[in-house]
Design a protein around this motif. Structure first.
Motif, short mmCIF file in Angstrom:
data_model
loop_
_atom_site.label_atom_id
_atom_site.label_comp_id
_atom_site.label_asym_id
_atom_site.label_seq_id
_atom_site.Cartn_x
_atom_site.Cartn_y
_atom_site.Cartn_z
N UNK A 45 21.37 58.29 151.55
CA UNK A 45 22.10 57.48 150.84
C UNK A 45 21.91 57.72 149.30
N UNK A 46 23.08 58.23 148.53
CA UNK A 46 22.79 58.75 147.26
C UNK A 46 23.47 57.87 146.28
N UNK A 47 23.41 58.28 145.20
CA UNK A 47 23.66 57.50 143.83
C UNK A 47 25.38 56.96 143.77
N UNK A 48 26.06 58.16 144.03
CA UNK A 48 27.47 58.09 143.89
C UNK A 48 27.92 58.80 145.17
N UNK A 49 29.32 58.54 145.34
CA UNK A 49 30.20 59.17 146.45
C UNK A 49 30.11 60.85 146.44
N UNK A 50 30.42 61.17 144.91
CA UNK A 50 30.32 62.45 144.78
C UNK A 50 29.00 63.22 144.92
N UNK A 51 28.05 62.76 144.72
CA UNK A 51 26.65 63.37 145.22
C UNK A 51 26.60 63.25 146.58
N UNK A 52 27.08 62.64 147.48
CA UNK A 52 27.23 62.54 148.92
C UNK A 52 27.92 63.68 149.21
N UNK A 53 29.15 63.79 148.67
CA UNK A 53 30.21 64.86 148.97
C UNK A 53 29.61 66.07 148.92
N UNK A 54 28.98 66.13 147.59
CA UNK A 54 28.24 67.47 147.54
C UNK A 54 27.25 67.96 148.66
N UNK A 55 26.50 67.00 149.13
CA UNK A 55 25.70 67.02 150.16
C UNK A 55 26.38 67.36 151.57
N UNK A 56 27.31 66.72 151.62
CA UNK A 56 28.24 66.87 152.99
C UNK A 56 28.71 68.37 152.91
N UNK A 57 29.32 68.64 151.77
CA UNK A 57 29.72 70.13 151.90
C UNK A 57 28.71 71.04 152.01
N UNK A 58 27.61 71.11 151.32
CA UNK A 58 26.40 72.05 151.53
C UNK A 58 25.93 72.04 152.87
N UNK A 59 25.80 70.93 153.60
CA UNK A 59 25.47 70.75 154.85
C UNK A 59 26.28 71.48 155.63
N UNK A 60 27.37 71.13 155.67
CA UNK A 60 28.71 71.80 156.51
C UNK A 60 28.53 73.28 156.21
N UNK A 61 28.54 73.68 155.14
CA UNK A 61 28.50 75.23 154.75
C UNK A 61 27.17 75.81 155.49
N UNK A 62 25.97 74.85 155.46
CA UNK A 62 24.92 75.70 156.01
C UNK A 62 25.05 75.77 157.54
N UNK A 63 25.38 74.74 158.09
CA UNK A 63 25.60 74.81 159.74
C UNK A 63 26.52 75.85 159.95
N UNK A 64 27.60 76.01 159.32
CA UNK A 64 28.54 77.15 159.54
C UNK A 64 28.15 78.61 159.73
N UNK A 65 26.84 78.65 159.35
CA UNK A 65 26.34 79.99 159.54
C UNK A 65 25.83 80.25 160.94
#
Length: 122
Positions: free
Chosen positions: A42-62
């Motif tokens: 659980x992050x401070x803002x929705x934008x921080x959570x969006x960054x993590x969501x995008x980073x995790x999705x990119x990581x898994x796509x490898x």
């Protein structure tokens, strides 16, 4: 007591790993199931959570290929989930889900072992 120390250690590591760089983890933890584990942050803002969501999705796509993306609203909060299947094994899944400022993800999920994956694939 050992479980508490492990969970707190993991939260510290999670908040300082490459996917949470420059992000503020407010609360987080591990949810253990029979054959896999969910990581919740659980992050401070929705934008921080969006960054993590995008980073995790990119990581898994490898190592996984995306097979489904679902966007919906739950209690007036935008919720999105990406579901992946392992490229070299069609029976191993992972997912990344964002709901407001909360991110949940898991990898190496055996087929039919996760209610979240089953719900969105059926």
């Amino acid at each position: 007591m050992k479980k508490l120390v492990f969970i707190l250690s993991f939260i510290f590591l999670f908040s300082n790993n490459i996917f949470a760089k420059n992000e503020e983890l407010i609360e987080g933890g591990i949810v253990k199931y029979d054959h896999h584990t969910h990581i919740v942050g659980i992050y401070n803002t929705p934008q921080e959570a969006t960054n993590i969501f995008n980073d995790r999705s990119k990581h898994f796509s490898s190592t996984y290929k995306k097979i489904k993306n679902v966007l919906f609203y739950c209690q007036d909060q935008r919720t999105e989930i990406n579901i992946f299947v392992k490229k070299n094994r069609e029976d191993i899944y992972c997912f990344v889900m964002i709901e407001g400022n909360k991110v949940i993800y898991a990898s190496e999920i055996p087929e039919d072992d996760c209610s979240i994956v089953k719900k969105f694939l059926k």
